[in-house]
Design an enzyme around this catalytic site. Structure first.
Site, mmCIF file in Angstrom:
data_model
loop_
_atom_site.group_PDB
_atom_site.id
_atom_site.type_symbol
_atom_site.label_atom_id
_atom_site.label_comp_id
_atom_site.label_asym_id
_atom_site.label_seq_id
_atom_site.Cartn_x
_atom_site.Cartn_y
_atom_site.Cartn_z
ATOM 1 N N LEU A 84 0.832 -1.279 -0.005
ATOM 2 C CA LEU A 84 -0.049 0.030 -0.138
ATOM 3 C C LEU A 84 0.956 1.480 -0.022
ATOM 4 O O LEU A 84 1.590 1.605 1.197
ATOM 5 C CB LEU A 84 -0.840 -0.043 1.195
ATOM 6 C CG LEU A 84 -1.795 -1.066 1.198
ATOM 7 C CD1 LEU A 84 -2.378 -1.371 2.800
ATOM 8 C CD2 LEU A 84 -3.278 -1.045 0.261
ATOM 9 N N ARG A 170 -6.863 9.346 -11.523
ATOM 10 C CA ARG A 170 -7.792 8.806 -10.574
ATOM 11 C C ARG A 170 -8.597 10.232 -10.209
ATOM 12 O O ARG A 170 -7.752 10.967 -9.448
ATOM 13 C CB ARG A 170 -6.992 8.213 -9.631
ATOM 14 C CG ARG A 170 -6.368 7.217 -9.776
ATOM 15 C CD ARG A 170 -6.137 6.143 -8.608
ATOM 16 N NE ARG A 170 -5.293 5.083 -8.932
ATOM 17 C CZ ARG A 170 -4.053 4.711 -8.358
ATOM 18 N NH1 ARG A 170 -3.616 5.462 -7.186
ATOM 19 N NH2 ARG A 170 -3.629 3.602 -8.903
ATOM 20 N N SER A 279 -4.557 -9.843 -10.216
ATOM 21 C CA SER A 279 -5.092 -8.694 -9.393
ATOM 22 C C SER A 279 -5.573 -7.606 -10.501
ATOM 23 O O SER A 279 -4.666 -7.402 -11.458
ATOM 24 C CB SER A 279 -3.985 -8.118 -8.435
ATOM 25 O OG SER A 279 -3.924 -6.946 -8.158
ATOM 26 N N HIS A 281 -5.478 -4.459 -9.216
ATOM 27 C CA HIS A 281 -4.824 -3.273 -8.414
ATOM 28 C C HIS A 281 -5.931 -2.556 -7.631
ATOM 29 O O HIS A 281 -5.989 -1.344 -7.412
ATOM 30 C CB HIS A 281 -4.254 -2.333 -9.495
ATOM 31 C CG HIS A 281 -3.030 -1.497 -8.876
ATOM 32 N ND1 HIS A 281 -1.712 -1.965 -9.239
ATOM 33 C CD2 HIS A 281 -3.206 -0.692 -7.778
ATOM 34 C CE1 HIS A 281 -1.025 -0.904 -8.562
ATOM 35 N NE2 HIS A 281 -1.562 -0.237 -7.667
ATOM 36 N N ARG A 284 -7.899 0.130 -9.284
ATOM 37 C CA ARG A 284 -7.341 1.574 -9.343
ATOM 38 C C ARG A 284 -6.444 1.845 -10.582
ATOM 39 O O ARG A 284 -6.177 2.983 -10.867
ATOM 40 C CB ARG A 284 -6.372 1.673 -8.352
ATOM 41 C CG ARG A 284 -7.034 1.793 -7.035
ATOM 42 C CD ARG A 284 -6.147 1.199 -5.604
ATOM 43 N NE ARG A 284 -5.234 2.285 -5.447
ATOM 44 C CZ ARG A 284 -5.795 3.104 -4.556
ATOM 45 N NH1 ARG A 284 -6.919 3.191 -3.998
ATOM 46 N NH2 ARG A 284 -4.854 4.408 -4.202
ATOM 47 N N GLY A 314 -11.190 -6.896 -3.422
ATOM 48 C CA GLY A 314 -12.465 -6.995 -2.875
ATOM 49 C C GLY A 314 -12.515 -7.972 -1.623
ATOM 50 O O GLY A 314 -13.597 -8.319 -1.035
ATOM 51 N N GLY A 335 -5.694 -5.578 0.663
ATOM 52 C CA GLY A 335 -5.139 -4.170 0.915
ATOM 53 C C GLY A 335 -5.828 -3.295 1.916
ATOM 54 O O GLY A 335 -5.369 -3.135 2.927
HETATM 55 C C1 LIG Z 1 -4.283 3.199 -1.182
HETATM 56 C C2 LIG Z 1 -3.531 1.905 -1.795
HETATM 57 C C3 LIG Z 1 -2.413 1.880 -2.228
HETATM 58 C C4 LIG Z 1 -1.705 0.851 -3.208
HETATM 59 N N1 LIG Z 1 -0.465 0.842 -3.598
HETATM 60 C C5 LIG Z 1 -0.190 0.206 -4.181
HETATM 61 C C6 LIG Z 1 1.554 -0.018 -4.347
HETATM 62 O O1 LIG Z 1 2.198 0.760 -3.848
HETATM 63 N N2 LIG Z 1 2.052 -1.121 -5.054
HETATM 64 C C7 LIG Z 1 1.137 -2.146 -5.507
HETATM 65 O O2 LIG Z 1 1.817 -3.095 -6.126
HETATM 66 N N3 LIG Z 1 -0.178 -2.088 -5.272
HETATM 67 C C8 LIG Z 1 -0.905 -1.165 -4.788
HETATM 68 N N4 LIG Z 1 -2.026 -1.125 -4.333
HETATM 69 C C9 LIG Z 1 -3.039 -2.374 -4.788
HETATM 70 C C10 LIG Z 1 -3.025 -3.416 -3.483
HETATM 71 O O3 LIG Z 1 -1.689 -3.710 -3.362
HETATM 72 C C11 LIG Z 1 -3.782 -4.352 -3.941
HETATM 73 O O4 LIG Z 1 -3.545 -4.951 -5.125
HETATM 74 C C12 LIG Z 1 -5.181 -3.959 -3.698
HETATM 75 O O5 LIG Z 1 -5.286 -3.262 -2.629
HETATM 76 C C13 LIG Z 1 -6.240 -5.032 -3.161
HETATM 77 O O6 LIG Z 1 -7.629 -4.826 -3.219
HETATM 78 P P1 LIG Z 1 -8.369 -4.478 -1.758
HETATM 79 O O7 LIG Z 1 -7.919 -3.050 -1.353
HETATM 80 O O8 LIG Z 1 -9.721 -4.587 -2.249
HETATM 81 O O9 LIG Z 1 -7.902 -5.717 -0.971
HETATM 82 C C14 LIG Z 1 -2.695 -0.121 -3.491
HETATM 83 C C15 LIG Z 1 -3.911 -0.222 -3.082
HETATM 84 C C16 LIG Z 1 -4.489 0.838 -2.357
HETATM 85 C C17 LIG Z 1 -5.898 0.805 -2.141
#
Ligand SMILES: Cc1cc2nc3c(=O)[nH]c(=O)nc-3n(C[C@H](O)[C@H](O)[C@H](O)COP(=O)(O)O)c2cc1C
Length: 392
Positions: A84, A170, A279, A281, A284, A314, A335
């Site tokens: 994150l 975003r 994934s 992401h 996002r 999710g 996440g």
């Molecule tokens: C605030 C935020 C920051 C994130 N930053 C990264 C990151 O720096 N690198 C990365 O590979 N994924 C990043 N992600 C994606 C997460 O690693 C992950 O794939 C995702 O949050 C999974 O979904 P969930 O939040 O519904 O569990 C980020 C997600 C969020 C919500």
């Protein structure tokens, strides 16, 4: 489990509500949001709810074993803290306690390249099970140095994120003018003024910086100049050649994060990946992307039972962890839920949400008649006539 916390926050949804009340709006928007109409954020949640699991009552599974093996380690449960970025801005000081909680709970903690705590500081706290997530910079010398730093710090697993071929839009963040360091305009100050716990956290922990990247800023640069540097250098597509170069340089395991297409899943394994993280992401990057839950069955069918597959998107409960495993994942990443917990509860949030997720998974498996997490792959239920891919 702390009983008072258990009563206040018996599930992630309760932590999410409290987090929203405690975070300034720009931080909440960055954490909770996606892009476009945020259909893929909703799609990830809906895809989880779609998965039905069939219970069996004759199995002797009153005390299921929720442990899982990965890379020769036995973890307490089949889930990890997903990387994150800016976690230390979203909830000040949240990274170290989350890494420590993961270590105590014997779960992997994945530190983001864009974390606010350095990879060198996290490794001793997160222990053997902390992994480093790598966004390769577009400067080859810096890339080599970052890989080398991760190796010297003792990380065994590098998570290479491949799903950001170019910067994306975003809208919530554009509207909020979110930047690092935060721009303290009137609107931001007004948001912070009504969120004192967050503001006190920033005062205690200092204004967050890109701790993994600061060694590369020109010396003496202002925070604004550092932000400009990061925006310029930390971009770029992980092409086949770049991926091969990282593979050659990294002596440990590599997990490829952000895979959705079954053909590419095969390609990344041929290029030397040790496993894949299916994934989108967290919804996002591309608002029309399918969720991991929707594609993992096909990827599993294509790559076979031996390929290591992790998945995220999710997951908000132990039941959702069981669902992802039933769909074909070996391990799950989570996440947002960890930051909901940190913001709602503070430093003990990580520990509490890990307890909750473990308890929920245990209860789910007992209900399903699954003694081990491997048994979950046989629990998927579909209405007749809706056959899909199965694990074997
Ligand atoms: C605030 C935020 C920051 C994130 N930053 C990264 C990151 O720096 N690198 C990365 O590979 N994924 C990043 N992600 C994606 C997460 O690693 C992950 O794939 C995702 O949050 C999974 O979904 P969930 O939040 O519904 O569990 C980020 C997600 C969020 C919500």
């Amino acid at each position: 489990m702390d009983l008072a916390l258990e009563r206040r926050f018996p599930c992630v949804a309760d932590m999410e509500k409290a987090a929203q009340r405690r975070m300034p709006r720009f931080a909440w928007d960055y954490l909770a949001g996606g892009l476009g109409r945020e259909a893929s954020v909703r799609r990830n949640l809906a895809a989880m709810e779609e998965v039905a699991l069939m219970p069996r009552y004759l199995a002797d599974a009153d005390a299921p074993d929720i442990g899982a093996n990965l890379f020769g380690h036995r973890f307490d449960a089949p889930f990890a803290v997903a990387p994150l970025g800016l976690a230390g801005l979203l909830w000040p000081g949240s990274e170290l306690p989350l890494a420590q909680a993961a270590r105590q709970h014997k779960l992997p903690y994945i530190l983001s390249t864009f974390a606010n705590t350095s990879l060198e500081a996290i490794r001793p706290e997160g222990g053997d099970h902390s992994w480093f997530q790598f966004y390769p910079p577009n400067d080859p010398a810096m890339e080599d140095d970052m890989v080398d730093r991760a190796r010297r710090a003792g990380y065994d697993v590098l998570v290479v994120t491949v799903d950001i071929p170019a910067s994306t839009r975003r809208e919530r963040d554009i509207r909020n003018g979110l930047s690092i360091p935060p721009v303290y305009d009137l609107s931001t100050i007004a948001q912070v003024a009504v969120r004192p716990a967050w503001a006190i956290g920033i005062l205690r922990n200092g204004v967050p910086d890109f701790a993994n990247l600061s060694p590369y800023y020109p010396k003496g640069s202002s925070l604004a100049a550092a932000a400009e540097f990061v925006g310029r250098v930390m971009t770029g597509h992980v092409t086949r050649e770049r991926f091969k170069k990282i593979r050659d340089a990294w002596p440990g395991k590599i997990l490829v994060k952000g895979v959705l297409h079954p053909d590419e899943a095969q390609d990344y394994m041929s290029l030397g990946g040790d496993g894949l993280i299916v994934s989108n992401h967290g919804g996002r990057q591309l608002d029309a992307a399918p969720s991991a839950a929707e594609v993992i069955g096909e990827i599993r069918a294509r790559l076979g039972p031996e390929t290591l597959l992790l998945a995220d998107g999710g997951v908000r409960s132990g039941l959702d962890i069981a669902r992802m495993l039933a769909l074909g994942a070996d391990f799950v990443l989570i996440g947002r839920a960890f930051l909901f917990a940190s913001a709602a509860i503070g430093h003990h949030g990580g520990d509490h949400v890990m307890n909750v997720l473990k308890a929920e998974l245990t209860a789910t498996m007992a209900q399903l008649g699954c003694r081990t997490v491997e048994d979950l792959s046989a629990c998927r239920w579909r209405p007749k006539g809706k056959a899909g891919e199965s694990r074997t």
